[in-house]
Design an enzyme around this catalytic site. Structure first.
Site, mmCIF file in Angstrom:
data_model
loop_
_atom_site.group_PDB
_atom_site.id
_atom_site.type_symbol
_atom_site.label_atom_id
_atom_site.label_comp_id
_atom_site.label_asym_id
_atom_site.label_seq_id
_atom_site.Cartn_x
_atom_site.Cartn_y
_atom_site.Cartn_z
ATOM 1 N N GLU A 168 -21.572 0.780 -25.095
ATOM 2 C CA GLU A 168 -20.998 1.383 -26.303
ATOM 3 C C GLU A 168 -19.473 1.407 -26.244
ATOM 4 O O GLU A 168 -18.796 1.126 -27.240
ATOM 5 C CB GLU A 168 -21.526 2.815 -26.473
ATOM 6 C CG GLU A 168 -23.034 2.899 -26.554
ATOM 7 C CD GLU A 168 -23.688 3.169 -25.208
ATOM 8 O OE1 GLU A 168 -24.632 3.964 -25.163
ATOM 9 O OE2 GLU A 168 -23.244 2.559 -24.200
ATOM 10 N N ARG A 192 -35.044 -13.925 -7.823
ATOM 11 C CA ARG A 192 -34.527 -13.113 -6.719
ATOM 12 C C ARG A 192 -33.260 -12.363 -7.133
ATOM 13 O O ARG A 192 -33.076 -11.192 -6.805
ATOM 14 C CB ARG A 192 -34.219 -14.006 -5.508
ATOM 15 C CG ARG A 192 -35.433 -14.547 -4.785
ATOM 16 C CD ARG A 192 -35.011 -15.395 -3.588
ATOM 17 N NE ARG A 192 -36.160 -15.913 -2.848
ATOM 18 C CZ ARG A 192 -36.068 -16.641 -1.748
ATOM 19 N NH1 ARG A 192 -34.857 -16.946 -1.256
ATOM 20 N NH2 ARG A 192 -37.157 -17.072 -1.129
ATOM 21 N N THR A 250 -45.276 -14.580 7.433
ATOM 22 C CA THR A 250 -44.400 -15.424 6.620
ATOM 23 C C THR A 250 -43.053 -15.613 7.306
ATOM 24 O O THR A 250 -42.495 -16.713 7.322
ATOM 25 C CB THR A 250 -44.201 -14.813 5.220
ATOM 26 O OG1 THR A 250 -45.463 -14.732 4.563
ATOM 27 C CG2 THR A 250 -43.258 -15.658 4.381
ATOM 28 N N LEU A 282 -34.343 -15.653 2.729
ATOM 29 C CA LEU A 282 -34.644 -14.647 1.706
ATOM 30 C C LEU A 282 -33.430 -14.249 0.869
ATOM 31 O O LEU A 282 -33.361 -13.128 0.373
ATOM 32 C CB LEU A 282 -35.250 -13.387 2.333
ATOM 33 C CG LEU A 282 -36.671 -13.484 2.874
ATOM 34 C CD1 LEU A 282 -37.186 -12.104 3.258
ATOM 35 C CD2 LEU A 282 -37.623 -14.125 1.868
ATOM 36 N N ARG A 312 -29.593 -18.636 -3.091
ATOM 37 C CA ARG A 312 -28.665 -19.724 -2.824
ATOM 38 C C ARG A 312 -28.582 -20.728 -3.968
ATOM 39 O O ARG A 312 -27.630 -21.495 -4.042
ATOM 40 C CB ARG A 312 -29.102 -20.493 -1.557
ATOM 41 C CG ARG A 312 -29.235 -19.636 -0.333
ATOM 42 C CD ARG A 312 -29.686 -20.425 0.880
ATOM 43 N NE ARG A 312 -30.961 -21.107 0.697
ATOM 44 C CZ ARG A 312 -32.141 -20.524 0.797
ATOM 45 N NH1 ARG A 312 -32.219 -19.228 1.058
ATOM 46 N NH2 ARG A 312 -33.254 -21.217 0.625
ATOM 47 N N GLU A 320 -42.637 -11.735 -1.793
ATOM 48 C CA GLU A 320 -42.891 -13.160 -1.585
ATOM 49 C C GLU A 320 -43.663 -13.396 -0.292
ATOM 50 O O GLU A 320 -43.491 -14.408 0.378
ATOM 51 C CB GLU A 320 -41.569 -13.943 -1.542
ATOM 52 C CG GLU A 320 -40.953 -14.218 -2.890
ATOM 53 C CD GLU A 320 -39.983 -15.388 -2.853
ATOM 54 O OE1 GLU A 320 -40.426 -16.527 -2.605
ATOM 55 O OE2 GLU A 320 -38.779 -15.164 -3.082
ATOM 56 N N GLY A 340 -47.037 -13.675 2.430
ATOM 57 C CA GLY A 340 -48.174 -14.576 2.537
ATOM 58 C C GLY A 340 -49.432 -13.940 1.978
ATOM 59 O O GLY A 340 -49.390 -12.891 1.321
ATOM 60 N N THR A 375 -50.206 -10.091 2.945
ATOM 61 C CA THR A 375 -49.335 -9.125 2.272
ATOM 62 C C THR A 375 -49.623 -9.061 0.780
ATOM 63 O O THR A 375 -49.745 -7.977 0.195
ATOM 64 C CB THR A 375 -47.854 -9.490 2.509
ATOM 65 O OG1 THR A 375 -47.585 -9.490 3.911
ATOM 66 C CG2 THR A 375 -46.928 -8.502 1.818
ATOM 67 N N LEU A 376 -49.736 -10.227 0.137
ATOM 68 C CA LEU A 376 -50.023 -10.257 -1.296
ATOM 69 C C LEU A 376 -51.351 -9.588 -1.613
ATOM 70 O O LEU A 376 -51.454 -8.799 -2.570
ATOM 71 C CB LEU A 376 -50.019 -11.699 -1.798
ATOM 72 C CG LEU A 376 -48.659 -12.398 -1.818
ATOM 73 C CD1 LEU A 376 -48.843 -13.902 -1.988
ATOM 74 C CD2 LEU A 376 -47.770 -11.842 -2.929
#
Length: 347
Positions: free
Chosen positions: A52, A187, A199, A207, A210, A285, A287, A290-291
């Protein structure tokens, strides 16, 4: 109809701040007088002027007198408290702007209707709810954080056309170069990125971001027994890393070990970290293990799946099964031969 048109412009402006404004929301603002935009702006960075104020300051000096008969549009309720910047509602009142159109109210308990009330009490006409759903979706991370007191969680993986995320020999490149750039954009848009031990050990990733402009997310690693070798890229570079484990709590040379009982305390640890570090979102992200942990426990808000339509692996590590979860489709498109699917938790 006219209010919706100008609010759409606010949303366009707000999106420019993606990846730069957290823990603040993405906000755009437009000032209109007699059917003509005389000023516009967006929140560029946390701690800097809000949308604003940017819009007001953009009005040319010879047109400042028009503010007294203008409408200010903004996709999130103007703040009413002193933070790192003065309250925007006060500035609007000070400038004599008679009408304000707001898409959605602010969920932050420091504001939460206070900005709209402050404006109304000063005699400003306030309209709310214009393109509300679009505004809520744009700042879904901000709403999850403040309303549910936890980070917004996005799960991402790449899979072959026959449903594998890795071959039997281990790591396998699945997505194409353009999809890789898209992932790095994702990311940049999130506050933190998380993977598990396997992973980290198999892929040895950096991670970071780039391949796209902007920041890199805070890196998080689940390593219950601290068994990973110290020569991994995550440990040897200068970027900060948070290691969630069951052994120790320690801060050393940009690395932070956070001790928790992972069997029943992972989400508690992530909530505590998110609130302490003001992390609105976590990009997972990891493996398959974890997912699947996040999926099976319902710890997710979005899925982002990249499927290589031309790659058949035949065997290997199975991708998570998501088709039975009753998810809502958000986007579906192709990047070259890669099919991109973005889905949301229905709950």
């Amino acid at each position: 109809m006219e209010d919706a048109m100008y609010m759409q412009r606010c949303l366009q402006l707000a999106k420019i701040g993606a990846g730069s404004v957290s823990p603040n929301p993405m906000v755009g603002s437009v000032i209109v007088c007699e059917g003509r935009i005389i000023g516009e702006g967006y929140h560029k960075k946390a701690g800097k002027a809000h949308a604003e104020v940017e819009a007001i300051e953009s009005v040319r000096s010879e047109e400042r007198h028009l503010l007294s008969k203008s409408t200010l549009y903004v996709n999130l309720e103007p703040c009413s408290h002193y933070g790192r910047t003065p309250p925007c509602s006060g500035r609007i009142i000070e400038e004599g702007i008679p009408r304000v159109v707001i898409a959605a109210l602010d969920p932050n308990e420091k504001v939460s209707g206070g900005g709209a009330a402050m404006l109304r009490n000063a005699g400003v006409e306030v309209i709310t709810g214009v393109l509300k759903e679009e505004a809520l979706y744009l700042n879904r991370r901000f709403y999850t954080f403040h309303q549910k007191k936890r980070p917004h969680i996005v799960l991402k993986w790449a899979e072959s056309s026959d449903g594998f995320i890795a071959g039997s020999e281990g790591r396998r490149k699945i997505s194409n170069a353009l999809s890789d750039r898209l992932v790095h954009r994702w990311r940049m848009e999130e506050d933190a990125i998380l993977i598990g031990r396997k992973t980290a050990q198999i892929d040895n990733p950096k991670l970071n971001n780039r391949l796209y402009y902007g920041k890199s997310p805070v890196r998080m690693l689940i390593d219950p027994k601290n068994r990973l070798p110290s020569n991994l890229l995550l440990f040897t570079d200068d970027d900060n890393l948070v290691i969630i484990n069951e052994i120790k709590s320690l801060k050393k040379l940009g690395k932070e070990w956070v001790k928790t009982k992972l069997a029943d305390g992972l989400m508690s640890a992530l909530k505590e970290l998110a609130l302490r570090k003001n992390l609105l979102s976590i990009f997972v992200e990891g493996g398959a293990y974890t997912l699947n942990y996040f999926l099976e426990n319902g710890y997710y808000d979005e899925l982002r799946i990249i499927r290589n339509k031309n790659l058949l692996l035949g065997q290997g590590v199975r991708a998570p099964v998501w088709a039975v979860l009753g998810l809502q489709w958000n986007a579906h498109f192709f990047v070259g031969d890669d099919e991109i699917m973005i889905l949301e938790h229905a709950g």
